[in-house]
Design a protein around this motif. Structure first.
Motif, PDB file in Angstrom:
ATOM      1  N   GLN A 184      48.158  45.060  45.814  1.00  0.00           N
ATOM      2  CA  GLN A 184      47.673  46.358  45.334  1.00  0.00           C
ATOM      3  C   GLN A 184      46.221  46.203  44.889  1.00  0.00           C
ATOM      4  N   ILE A 185      45.342  46.134  45.878  1.00  0.00           N
ATOM      5  CA  ILE A 185      43.933  45.821  45.632  1.00  0.00           C
ATOM      6  C   ILE A 185      42.991  46.829  46.291  1.00  0.00           C
ATOM      7  N   THR A 186      43.504  48.012  46.590  1.00  0.00           N
ATOM      8  CA  THR A 186      42.722  48.983  47.373  1.00  0.00           C
ATOM      9  C   THR A 186      41.530  49.574  46.623  1.00  0.00           C
ATOM     10  N   GLN A 187      41.485  49.500  45.310  1.00  0.00           N
ATOM     11  CA  GLN A 187      40.342  50.062  44.572  1.00  0.00           C
ATOM     12  C   GLN A 187      39.090  49.211  44.757  1.00  0.00           C
ATOM     13  N   ASN A 188      39.259  47.902  44.923  1.00  0.00           N
ATOM     14  CA  ASN A 188      38.095  47.013  45.018  1.00  0.00           C
ATOM     15  C   ASN A 188      37.880  46.394  46.401  1.00  0.00           C
ATOM     16  N   TYR A 189      38.828  46.572  47.317  1.00  0.00           N
ATOM     17  CA  TYR A 189      38.729  45.902  48.617  1.00  0.00           C
ATOM     18  C   TYR A 189      39.175  46.821  49.749  1.00  0.00           C
ATOM     19  N   THR A 190      38.590  46.588  50.917  1.00  0.00           N
ATOM     20  CA  THR A 190      39.071  47.188  52.157  1.00  0.00           C
ATOM     21  C   THR A 190      39.668  46.056  52.981  1.00  0.00           C
ATOM     22  N   PRO A 191      40.546  46.369  53.926  1.00  0.00           N
ATOM     23  CA  PRO A 191      41.074  45.291  54.771  1.00  0.00           C
ATOM     24  C   PRO A 191      39.962  44.470  55.439  1.00  0.00           C
ATOM     25  N   GLU A 192      38.937  45.136  55.921  1.00  0.00           N
ATOM     26  CA  GLU A 192      37.852  44.440  56.615  1.00  0.00           C
ATOM     27  C   GLU A 192      37.118  43.463  55.702  1.00  0.00           C
ATOM     28  N   SER A 193      36.975  43.806  54.426  1.00  0.00           N
ATOM     29  CA  SER A 193      36.227  42.950  53.494  1.00  0.00           C
ATOM     30  C   SER A 193      36.986  41.678  53.124  1.00  0.00           C
ATOM     31  N   LEU A 194      38.261  41.622  53.449  1.00  0.00           N
ATOM     32  CA  LEU A 194      39.085  40.479  53.046  1.00  0.00           C
ATOM     33  C   LEU A 194      39.168  39.367  54.091  1.00  0.00           C
ATOM     34  N   ILE A 195      38.872  39.686  55.351  1.00  0.00           N
ATOM     35  CA  ILE A 195      38.983  38.696  56.422  1.00  0.00           C
ATOM     36  C   ILE A 195      38.030  37.526  56.144  1.00  0.00           C
ATOM     37  N   GLY A 196      38.575  36.310  56.167  1.00  0.00           N
ATOM     38  CA  GLY A 196      37.775  35.107  55.933  1.00  0.00           C
ATOM     39  C   GLY A 196      37.620  34.734  54.474  1.00  0.00           C
ATOM     40  N   ARG A 197      38.075  35.578  53.573  1.00  0.00           N
ATOM     41  CA  ARG A 197      37.952  35.317  52.133  1.00  0.00           C
ATOM     42  C   ARG A 197      39.027  34.333  51.681  1.00  0.00           C
ATOM     43  N   GLN A 198      38.646  33.382  50.840  1.00  0.00           N
ATOM     44  CA  GLN A 198      39.636  32.485  50.251  1.00  0.00           C
ATOM     45  C   GLN A 198      40.188  33.105  48.973  1.00  0.00           C
ATOM     46  N   VAL A 199      41.503  32.974  48.803  1.00  0.00           N
ATOM     47  CA  VAL A 199      42.199  33.528  47.641  1.00  0.00           C
ATOM     48  C   VAL A 199      43.174  32.490  47.105  1.00  0.00           C
ATOM     49  N   LEU A 200      43.607  32.681  45.865  1.00  0.00           N
ATOM     50  CA  LEU A 200      44.660  31.842  45.287  1.00  0.00           C
ATOM     51  C   LEU A 200      45.967  32.609  45.328  1.00  0.00           C
ATOM     52  N   GLY A 201      47.046  31.886  45.603  1.00  0.00           N
ATOM     53  CA  GLY A 201      48.350  32.533  45.655  1.00  0.00           C
ATOM     54  C   GLY A 201      49.460  31.592  45.223  1.00  0.00           C
ATOM     55  N   VAL A 202      50.503  32.175  44.636  1.00  0.00           N
ATOM     56  CA  VAL A 202      51.718  31.426  44.303  1.00  0.00           C
ATOM     57  C   VAL A 202      52.570  31.408  45.564  1.00  0.00           C
TER      58      VAL A 202
END
Length: 111
Positions: A50-68
Protein backbone atom coordinates in the motif's frame (compact mmCIF):
# COMPACT_ATOMS: atom_id res chain seq x y z
CA UNK A 1 7.95 -5.11 25.29
CA UNK A 2 11.54 -6.30 25.34
CA UNK A 3 12.62 -9.14 23.06
CA UNK A 4 15.74 -11.28 22.99
CA UNK A 5 18.32 -11.48 20.22
CA UNK A 6 16.91 -14.94 19.38
CA UNK A 7 13.44 -13.37 18.89
CA UNK A 8 14.87 -10.81 16.48
CA UNK A 9 17.01 -13.40 14.66
CA UNK A 10 13.87 -15.39 13.73
CA UNK A 11 12.71 -12.51 11.52
CA UNK A 12 14.36 -13.00 8.12
CA UNK A 13 14.75 -9.52 6.60
CA UNK A 14 16.46 -9.51 3.19
CA UNK A 15 17.23 -7.02 0.46
CA UNK A 16 15.80 -7.52 -3.00
CA UNK A 17 15.36 -5.69 -6.28
CA UNK A 18 11.94 -4.94 -7.71
CA UNK A 19 11.74 -6.69 -11.09
CA UNK A 20 8.14 -5.89 -11.94
CA UNK A 21 5.38 -3.68 -10.50
CA UNK A 22 1.72 -3.35 -11.47
CA UNK A 23 -1.30 -1.45 -10.17
CA UNK A 24 -3.59 -3.55 -7.96
CA UNK A 25 -6.98 -1.85 -8.52
CA UNK A 26 -9.03 -4.73 -7.10
CA UNK A 27 -7.37 -4.42 -3.65
CA UNK A 28 -9.59 -2.96 -0.90
CA UNK A 29 -7.03 -0.21 -0.24
CA UNK A 30 -4.94 1.20 -3.13
CA UNK A 31 -1.86 -0.99 -3.62
CA UNK A 32 0.84 -2.02 -6.04
CA UNK A 33 1.77 -5.62 -6.87
CA UNK A 34 5.52 -6.22 -6.68
CA UNK A 35 7.74 -9.02 -7.94
CA UNK A 36 11.05 -8.86 -6.05
CA UNK A 37 14.31 -10.76 -6.64
CA UNK A 38 15.77 -11.75 -3.27
CA UNK A 39 18.74 -13.60 -4.79
CA UNK A 40 19.65 -17.24 -5.27
CA UNK A 41 18.74 -18.64 -1.83
CA UNK A 42 15.27 -17.03 -1.65
CA UNK A 43 14.48 -16.33 -5.31
CA UNK A 44 11.62 -14.20 -6.57
CA UNK A 45 8.76 -13.32 -4.22
CA UNK A 46 5.54 -11.37 -4.74
CA UNK A 47 4.16 -8.69 -2.44
CA UNK A 48 1.19 -6.34 -2.33
CA UNK A 49 2.21 -2.95 -0.95
CA UNK A 50 0.00 0.00 0.00
CA UNK A 51 2.45 2.58 -1.30
CA UNK A 52 0.48 4.40 -4.00
CA UNK A 53 0.74 7.86 -2.39
CA UNK A 54 4.53 7.99 -2.80
CA UNK A 55 5.25 5.59 -5.68
CA UNK A 56 4.09 4.59 -9.14
CA UNK A 57 4.71 1.10 -10.51
CA UNK A 58 7.20 2.53 -13.01
CA UNK A 59 9.23 4.28 -10.28
CA UNK A 60 9.79 1.00 -8.43
CA UNK A 61 11.45 -1.06 -11.17
CA UNK A 62 15.12 -1.65 -10.28
CA UNK A 63 14.73 -0.24 -6.76
CA UNK A 64 16.17 -2.22 -3.86
CA UNK A 65 13.84 -2.75 -0.90
CA UNK A 66 13.88 -4.61 2.42
CA UNK A 67 11.35 -7.32 3.05
CA UNK A 68 10.45 -10.00 5.59
CA UNK A 69 10.69 -13.27 3.66
CA UNK A 70 9.70 -15.81 6.31
CA UNK A 71 6.07 -14.85 6.97
CA UNK A 72 3.54 -17.34 5.59
CA UNK A 73 1.97 -16.36 2.24
CA UNK A 74 -1.18 -14.24 2.51
CA UNK A 75 -4.03 -14.15 0.00
CA UNK A 76 -4.95 -10.57 -0.83
CA UNK A 77 -7.89 -10.64 -3.22
CA UNK A 78 -6.76 -12.54 -6.30
CA UNK A 79 -3.06 -12.11 -5.42
CA UNK A 80 -0.86 -14.26 -3.16
CA UNK A 81 1.58 -12.06 -1.25
CA UNK A 82 4.73 -13.98 -0.29
CA UNK A 83 6.70 -11.36 1.64
CA UNK A 84 6.22 -8.12 3.56
CA UNK A 85 7.96 -5.07 2.11
CA UNK A 86 9.12 -2.72 4.87
CA UNK A 87 8.55 1.01 5.11
CA UNK A 88 8.12 3.95 7.48
CA UNK A 89 5.37 6.59 7.60
CA UNK A 90 6.08 10.06 6.23
CA UNK A 91 4.62 13.20 7.84
CA UNK A 92 1.20 12.42 6.32
CA UNK A 93 1.28 8.75 7.37
CA UNK A 94 2.01 7.40 3.88
CA UNK A 95 4.55 4.60 3.47
CA UNK A 96 8.13 5.38 2.45
CA UNK A 97 10.05 2.23 1.53
CA UNK A 98 13.21 1.23 3.41
CA UNK A 99 16.19 0.79 1.08
CA UNK A 100 19.97 0.52 1.40
CA UNK A 101 21.74 3.79 0.61
CA UNK A 102 23.94 2.03 -1.97
CA UNK A 103 23.53 -1.06 -4.14
CA UNK A 104 24.12 -4.35 -2.31
CA UNK A 105 23.78 -7.98 -3.46
CA UNK A 106 20.21 -9.28 -3.53
CA UNK A 107 19.46 -11.66 -0.69
CA UNK A 108 21.67 -9.94 1.87
CA UNK A 109 20.27 -10.47 5.37
CA UNK A 110 19.71 -7.54 7.71
CA UNK A 111 21.41 -7.94 11.09
Amino acid sequence: MTITWDDFARIDIRVGTVLRAEPFPEARRPAIKLWIDFGGEIGERKSSAQITQNYTPESLIGRQVLGVVNFPPKQIGSFMSQCLVLGLPDAEGNVVLISPDRKVPNGGKMY
